[in-house]
Design an enzyme around this catalytic site. Structure first.
Site, mmCIF file in Angstrom:
data_model
loop_
_atom_site.group_PDB
_atom_site.id
_atom_site.type_symbol
_atom_site.label_atom_id
_atom_site.label_comp_id
_atom_site.label_asym_id
_atom_site.label_seq_id
_atom_site.Cartn_x
_atom_site.Cartn_y
_atom_site.Cartn_z
ATOM 1 N N HIS A 61 -4.566 -40.789 -3.558
ATOM 2 C CA HIS A 61 -4.483 -42.167 -4.175
ATOM 3 C C HIS A 61 -3.490 -41.914 -5.590
ATOM 4 O O HIS A 61 -4.069 -41.072 -6.352
ATOM 5 C CB HIS A 61 -5.701 -42.539 -4.760
ATOM 6 C CG HIS A 61 -6.806 -42.614 -3.687
ATOM 7 N ND1 HIS A 61 -7.098 -43.855 -3.218
ATOM 8 C CD2 HIS A 61 -7.345 -41.829 -2.859
ATOM 9 C CE1 HIS A 61 -8.050 -43.762 -2.083
ATOM 10 N NE2 HIS A 61 -8.404 -42.650 -1.948
ATOM 11 N N HIS A 178 -13.134 -45.844 5.404
ATOM 12 C CA HIS A 178 -13.994 -45.121 4.240
ATOM 13 C C HIS A 178 -15.352 -45.820 4.664
ATOM 14 O O HIS A 178 -15.499 -47.088 4.607
ATOM 15 C CB HIS A 178 -13.551 -45.675 2.841
ATOM 16 C CG HIS A 178 -14.714 -45.341 1.864
ATOM 17 N ND1 HIS A 178 -14.321 -44.630 0.677
ATOM 18 C CD2 HIS A 178 -15.938 -45.437 1.840
ATOM 19 C CE1 HIS A 178 -15.222 -44.319 0.167
ATOM 20 N NE2 HIS A 178 -16.339 -44.582 0.587
ATOM 21 N N ASP A 302 -8.155 -36.516 -0.198
ATOM 22 C CA ASP A 302 -8.469 -37.758 -1.124
ATOM 23 C C ASP A 302 -8.421 -37.477 -2.799
ATOM 24 O O ASP A 302 -9.326 -37.612 -3.447
ATOM 25 C CB ASP A 302 -10.000 -37.993 -0.863
ATOM 26 C CG ASP A 302 -10.772 -39.229 -1.359
ATOM 27 O OD1 ASP A 302 -9.901 -40.100 -1.672
ATOM 28 O OD2 ASP A 302 -12.012 -39.155 -1.267
ATOM 29 N N HIS A 306 -8.868 -39.433 -12.460
ATOM 30 C CA HIS A 306 -9.097 -40.242 -13.393
ATOM 31 C C HIS A 306 -9.073 -39.218 -14.595
ATOM 32 O O HIS A 306 -8.966 -37.907 -14.438
ATOM 33 C CB HIS A 306 -10.593 -40.760 -13.299
ATOM 34 C CG HIS A 306 -10.973 -41.519 -11.958
ATOM 35 N ND1 HIS A 306 -10.658 -42.927 -12.090
ATOM 36 C CD2 HIS A 306 -11.454 -41.080 -10.803
ATOM 37 C CE1 HIS A 306 -11.134 -43.242 -10.940
ATOM 38 N NE2 HIS A 306 -11.757 -42.313 -10.052
#
Length: 439
Positions: A61, A178, A302, A306
């Protein structure tokens, strides 16, 4: 004349792990064997190193567009290259979500001349684009369709069986999923909603939450005859069910679910928070058994960064996700050195596996005519993973301070050396990964 010869390395070939030279021409593997160095413009001495087919991280991501304060395509692929990864498949939960042809074209434009590795993008499945998925999944640069059965927002959340069946019935390519049951998540949120220790994350999102969603997915996929790929499997219970569906279902594990257990909530707090959760050691043991039984088809990181500021919010306001693309290779090579899996199995899980699952064209093996993608590693190098090493914009890793044995020395993408000895080389030259079903 060849463009480059990799001389003297121990290479993971289809004939086994053997000492052989590799010649590169026009971005492809041109020859394997004892090759005269006078036939190349450039020679890289890789004596004492292992030359592996380029590692592919099939779940990342990179947050662009919309969330670039956490990560973007340039910083994410820089981390990938520094970690020995040669190609990445990026997920659709950006802002806006990647659910239309225009969204996909925008991501491809953003990647041009900015990505250090080759790249492909998932199209997100939603109720409003289900009928268009057969067309969307065959666009250039699309790695496949992604379904969130839980843990997403807005239209990307496919929580009911009717919408799930509609999406799975639309198209042909393998769908990555997912699996967490959203209804159960909503029912159990009361356990943590008023504040709780972060270790409660694995109680709220318990094993049954994952098992229920995975069983629903497998039943529906079997009914509509659609191939699926179950992402980041975390439970012993799922690993008992999945072997019954190997005709339609492939399986991913992550390095963190194979490395960390629920004791890490006490060690690193919300940095250990991700979805599905880090779980108790008996689940970790079951995942390793599934790896060694051949149930697991690939390893994906994965990578879901953040900022530290975001992570410092009190649980459960703290977001789920951690970095991982840059640490995938050293963490897994450390497991190789500690005897948990063979180097051949590592290659299968990180190169050949993703290519089988998604039908990648011309990658994933060291063979004449294939892309000259290589992850060159020193299996004897002992290093310490640190936050300082991490290229991600968020600047941290759950493995900070972890000593490992096995380290990426060079990353070569289609014959271009993009990383050598922890330094990026030249300019970003990444291109779109090609898929056999879309040629």
């Amino acid at each position: 004349m060849y463009d480059m010869i990799l001389k003297g390395g121990t290479c993971a070939t289809l004939a086994g792990i053997i000492k052989t030279d590799v010649a590169i021409k026009d971005g492809k593997i041109a020859e394997l064997g004892d090759i005269d160095v006078s036939k190349a413009e450039q020679v890289m001495d890789v004596t004492g190193l292992h030359v592996l087919p380029g590692v592919i991280d099939s779940q990342v991501h990179f947050r662009e567009p919309g969330l670039e304060h956490k990560e973007d395509l340039a910083t994410g692929t820089a981390g990938a290259a520094l970690g020995g990864v040669t190609a990445v498949f990026e997920m659709p939960n950006t802002k806006p979500s990647t659910i239309t042809a225009q969204d996909m074209a925008d991501k491809c434009r953003r990647a041009k001349d900015r990505v250090w590795t080759d790249i492909a993008f998932f199209i997100g499945a939603a109720a409003e684009n289900a009928e268009k998925l057969p067309e969307l999944e065959r666009q250039q640069g699309v790695s496949g369709v992604k379904i969130f059965m839980g843990s997403s927002t807005g239209s990307l959340l496919v929580k009911d069986d009717a919408t799930l069946a509609s999406v799975l019935a639309s198209g042909q390519r393998r769908v990555a999923v997912h699996c967490e049951d959203e209804d159960r998540l909503e029912e159990r949120f009361a356990l943590v909603k008023d504040g709780a220790p972060v270790k409660m994350h694995a109680q709220w999102r318990d094993a049954e939450t994952a098992v229920r969603a995975t069983k629903r997915l497998l039943k529906i996929a079997k009914g509509v005859k659609r191939r699926v790929h179950v992402l980041h499997v975390t439970t012993a219970d799922e690993m008992e069910v999945l072997p019954e569906y190997k005709d339609i279902a492939t399986v991913e594990c992550t390095p963190q679910h194979l490395t960390l257990n629920d004791e890490w909530y006490e060690k690193i707090g919300t940095k250990a928070q991700m979805n599905p959760p880090i779980r108790a050691q008996h689940h970790v043991d079951a995942l390793w058994k599934a790896v060694n039984q051949g149930v697991v088809d690939c390893i994906g990181s994965d990578h879901a960064p953040h900022t530290l500021e975001e992570k410092s919010a009190p649980y459960p306001q703290s977001p789920s996700g951690m970095t991982g693309v840059q640490t995938l290779v050293p963490v897994m090579l450390n497991h190789v050195n500690e005897g948990r899996l063979s180097l051949e199995r590592f290659v299968d899980l990180t190169s050949a596996g993703p290519c089988r699952i998604y039908n990648v064209a011309s990658k994933g093996r060291m063979a004449k005519g294939y892309d000259a993608d290589f992850t060159i590693v020193d299996m004897n190098a002992e290093r310490t993973i640190t936050d300082k090493w991490i290229a991600s914009r968020c600047g941290w890793t759950p493995y900070d301070g972890m000593k490992v044995k096995g380290w990426p020395i060079s990353t070569i993408v289609r014959g271009n050396v993009v990383m050598h000895e922890d330094q990026l080389i030249g300019d970003p030259q990444g291109e779109a990964v090609r898929f056999a079903e879309c040629l």
